[in-house]
Design a protein around this motif. Sequence first.
Motif, mmCIF file in Angstrom:
data_model
loop_
_atom_site.group_PDB
_atom_site.id
_atom_site.type_symbol
_atom_site.label_atom_id
_atom_site.label_comp_id
_atom_site.label_asym_id
_atom_site.label_seq_id
_atom_site.Cartn_x
_atom_site.Cartn_y
_atom_site.Cartn_z
ATOM 1 N N PHE A 78 0.823 -1.210 0.000
ATOM 2 C CA PHE A 78 0.000 0.000 0.000
ATOM 3 C C PHE A 78 0.858 1.260 0.000
ATOM 4 C CE2 PHE A 78 -2.670 -3.275 2.036
ATOM 5 C CZ PHE A 78 -3.562 -3.405 0.987
ATOM 6 N N GLN A 81 1.541 1.685 -3.526
ATOM 7 C CA GLN A 81 0.330 1.958 -4.289
ATOM 8 C C GLN A 81 -0.073 3.417 -4.114
ATOM 9 O OE1 GLN A 81 -1.148 -0.328 -6.255
ATOM 10 N NE2 GLN A 81 -2.612 1.202 -6.963
ATOM 11 N N LEU A 82 0.125 3.934 -2.903
ATOM 12 C CA LEU A 82 -0.243 5.330 -2.634
ATOM 13 C C LEU A 82 0.831 6.305 -3.111
ATOM 14 C CD1 LEU A 82 -1.807 4.859 0.912
ATOM 15 C CD2 LEU A 82 -3.000 5.660 -1.120
ATOM 16 N N LEU A 434 -7.920 -10.511 3.269
ATOM 17 C CA LEU A 434 -8.142 -9.390 2.351
ATOM 18 C C LEU A 434 -6.847 -8.588 2.175
ATOM 19 C CD1 LEU A 434 -9.840 -7.175 0.841
ATOM 20 C CD2 LEU A 434 -10.305 -6.208 3.073
ATOM 21 N N PHE A 435 -6.210 -8.284 3.304
ATOM 22 C CA PHE A 435 -4.963 -7.503 3.232
ATOM 23 C C PHE A 435 -3.839 -8.286 2.555
ATOM 24 C CE2 PHE A 435 -6.834 -4.794 6.610
ATOM 25 C CZ PHE A 435 -6.735 -3.605 5.913
ATOM 26 N N TYR A 437 -4.120 -10.610 0.157
ATOM 27 C CA TYR A 437 -4.318 -10.648 -1.296
ATOM 28 C C TYR A 437 -4.256 -9.259 -1.925
ATOM 29 C CZ TYR A 437 -5.330 -15.592 -0.844
ATOM 30 O OH TYR A 437 -5.213 -16.928 -0.591
ATOM 31 N N LEU A 438 -4.831 -8.275 -1.233
ATOM 32 C CA LEU A 438 -4.769 -6.916 -1.779
ATOM 33 C C LEU A 438 -3.333 -6.409 -1.791
ATOM 34 C CD1 LEU A 438 -7.735 -4.744 -0.519
ATOM 35 C CD2 LEU A 438 -6.856 -4.872 -2.821
ATOM 36 N N TYR A 441 -1.522 -8.097 -4.581
ATOM 37 C CA TYR A 441 -2.105 -7.761 -5.887
ATOM 38 C C TYR A 441 -1.642 -6.383 -6.376
ATOM 39 C CZ TYR A 441 -5.820 -6.904 -9.337
ATOM 40 O OH TYR A 441 -6.513 -6.608 -10.477
ATOM 41 N N THR A 442 -1.389 -5.491 -5.424
ATOM 42 C CA THR A 442 -1.011 -4.125 -5.812
ATOM 43 C C THR A 442 0.383 -4.069 -6.459
ATOM 44 O OG1 THR A 442 -0.252 -3.755 -3.571
ATOM 45 C CG2 THR A 442 -2.428 -2.903 -4.120
ATOM 46 N N ASN A 445 -0.915 -5.509 -10.165
ATOM 47 C CA ASN A 445 -2.346 -5.605 -10.465
ATOM 48 C C ASN A 445 -2.667 -6.807 -11.354
ATOM 49 O OD1 ASN A 445 -2.595 -3.317 -9.003
ATOM 50 N ND2 ASN A 445 -3.292 -2.004 -10.657
ATOM 51 N N PHE A 447 -3.247 -11.330 -11.384
ATOM 52 C CA PHE A 447 -3.480 -12.501 -10.547
ATOM 53 C C PHE A 447 -2.175 -13.263 -10.299
ATOM 54 C CE2 PHE A 447 -5.193 -16.658 -9.372
ATOM 55 C CZ PHE A 447 -6.129 -16.265 -8.435
ATOM 56 N N ILE A 450 -0.896 -12.873 -6.853
ATOM 57 C CA ILE A 450 -1.549 -13.722 -5.847
ATOM 58 C C ILE A 450 -0.961 -15.138 -5.912
ATOM 59 C CG2 ILE A 450 -3.784 -14.793 -5.236
ATOM 60 C CD1 ILE A 450 -5.095 -12.131 -5.912
ATOM 61 N N PHE B 113 -12.277 -9.280 -7.380
ATOM 62 C CA PHE B 113 -11.894 -8.942 -6.005
ATOM 63 C C PHE B 113 -13.092 -8.580 -5.131
ATOM 64 C CE2 PHE B 113 -7.305 -8.708 -5.369
ATOM 65 C CZ PHE B 113 -7.285 -8.801 -3.998
ATOM 66 N N ILE B 117 -14.073 -11.423 -2.418
ATOM 67 C CA ILE B 117 -13.724 -11.239 -0.998
ATOM 68 C C ILE B 117 -14.989 -11.255 -0.146
ATOM 69 C CG2 ILE B 117 -13.010 -9.412 0.630
ATOM 70 C CD1 ILE B 117 -10.594 -10.873 -0.321
ATOM 71 N N MET B 154 -8.402 4.625 -3.723
ATOM 72 C CA MET B 154 -7.017 4.460 -4.197
ATOM 73 C C MET B 154 -6.939 4.117 -5.686
ATOM 74 S SD MET B 154 -5.567 2.456 -0.828
ATOM 75 C CE MET B 154 -4.010 1.956 -1.493
#
Lengths: 533, 188
Positions: A78, A81-82, A434-435, A437-438, A441-442, A445, A447, A450, B113, B117, B154
């Motif tokens: 993240f 990503q940010l 969730l965190f 995989y997200l 993934y970032t 972007n 699969f 993952i 996603f 999820i 984001m």
Amino acid sequence: MNLKRSLGWLVFLAVLAVWIFLAQGMAGKIGAASLEGLVRVFSWPAFGYLLLGNLIGFAVGMLPGLGGPVTMALMLGFAFQLKMDAVEAFSFLLGMMAVTATTGDITSILFGIPGEGSTASTIVEGHPMAKKGEAGRALGASLMSSLMGALIGAGAIAVAIPIVTPLVLAMGTPEFFMLTVAGVTFVGALSGGSVVKGLAAGGLGFMFSLVGLDMQTATERYTFGTMYLWGGGETGGAGIGLVPATVGLFAIPEIIDLATKGGSIAQAHVGRLGGVLQGVKDAFRHWWLVARCSAMGTYIGIIPGMGGPVSQWVAYAHAMQSSGKHDRVGTGVIEGVVGPGAANNSTLGGALIPTIAFGIPGNVTTAILLGAFLVLGLRPGTSMLTKDLDVTFSLVWVLVVSNVITVSVCFLFLNQLARLTRIKGTLLIPPLLLFIYLGSYTHTNSFGDILVTLVFGALGWLMVVFDWSRPALLLGLVLGRLADNYLWITYSRYDFGFITRPGVLIILCVILASIAFPVIRDRRRQRAAETAP
Amino acid sequence: MSSRRLSIAFTGALFLVMAWALWEASAWELQASLMAWLIGLPTAALLAVQLAREILGRPERAVPVEGDEPGLLDPSLAEQEAEPLDPAEERRRTARIIGWILGFAAAIWLVGFQFGIGLATLLYLKSAGERWLTVAGITVAVLAGVVLVFDCGMHIFFAEGKLFAWSGLTTTPLFNSFCYQVTSPFKG
């Protein structure tokens, strides 16, 4: 005894004299960089990210089963990503890590379950105090000593800069190549367990770092013909992204552990907490113990492969021994709370010194942080001690500011915070997945990220099951690309004659000593255990 | 299979991977293969040593380390440790969570996603025996987190789920329109 003490003072004065001599020439530069670092930490949005990092670190530290390094791995993606700049990213990531040991003490004291691996020793004296109705006092002492320890650890970085700068500036590419090998060797050989397995894991990490398209020769290395593994991602062309691999190696095994052990979150009820101020006074009353344990924590942090889990127990043993109350172990001795509290918070500061100066991380956390350095375009060593000195000082300030904020908030909301630990383990798993995989993934972007996480997750879990060193593998992966570049430049320029350079020989001796040391130590311990009655 | 055999199999697999990596590197030119040889050869040797040790039944003996575990310093702490799990139960739980980890990934791959999820969270929590209110609350929170923070906030590009792609349906305009509705008041 007097001779030993005099000798100690003599060494201390000699080091002080050398430091003053070295610092003299850099005083202006250090002052300006320090000020700039402070301004950058308090600028927007860096300060916002610091507060967010503190908030996450707060919860992670208090929740048993959720480790600081795992969360850092999850949040790494993240930060990029940010599109954070270096100071913003470190405000977020280091701000998060800086407070986990502090809040981890709260769970250790209240429930007898370590919030963090590095806060287990606080249970020994802290939890009995809570059982006796002195939870507030134990928490006050622990929080204040944690703050003092963190400040001393952060100060150690600033003090170390004048000493390590001339050392780093004297090095060339061959020495830097050897340092990357030394970093992996230290972590592989010294992080406990089997030396052979540790070194092999480091080697495997190096090999994983080669996956991708070699930019110099356009050779496809271990790509299986897939475009995804060509790379070009944040690790400078590396096929295996650092973020998906780190998340897989560390977070997946933790999730499996959390789910297998069932709800590890505390279920006991805690009443209102009083006597906090008394605890704060205790920390100040034992200031000399706090200073000694902080120094120990910093020193242990510098040694690669050690870190909080070791420093806390060394500090605990020292605190109990020097208190003269070793016959009252486990009864709620305040020194046994103050000492480890200071040590486990100063360790992070110590671990950052070799990471910044030589690119050799002291522990898992700094190994992940080293990955963040590289992804953000920062090279540990020369540039972080010269061109990017303000960024280096911003790390110091992040440690200081985060701990001041956290301890203040802890004092204000201690009773409310204690309720956090009653969250059920099963409820944490979906948000964590969730965190995971997200976060992975970032990276690109796709699969494929993952899948990389799942592959490294399986590898990480098997490594845990069969007791292989994951930090060594990660460090090999992080440093591999750098080492590859350094090696080729070195070989092109010196051929294999680089091995005779004095700097290279010195580092080689240190590497060999780091391999021999644990082997000899284990043999001695084994022999002692066999001869013991 | 016993844990020793599994350990040998794991070390053996690592050794085979390393041997293959070295064989593969033999086809590259020097600049690309130098690192692989310099690091790969000693690593393969170390793995061979470890494999031989495990096959010959000489795993490294446990060395007592001071302060290695809390129980060494304070016997009463050992009592506070959770009771050891029945190995069969532990295996069942491990298999279950591994299944869920793969299930979450499969759900993301199949339906994307946002839906993946949400769906996996709902099924996981319900199968864990949580109350409907808790299940709904956490599922909504997770979904809201993905859509509002990561998608709308984001602007992370979420690939379409394979099921939607195969059936010619698309969810991207739906989420784009939702994000536009949500964020437009803040854009003035």
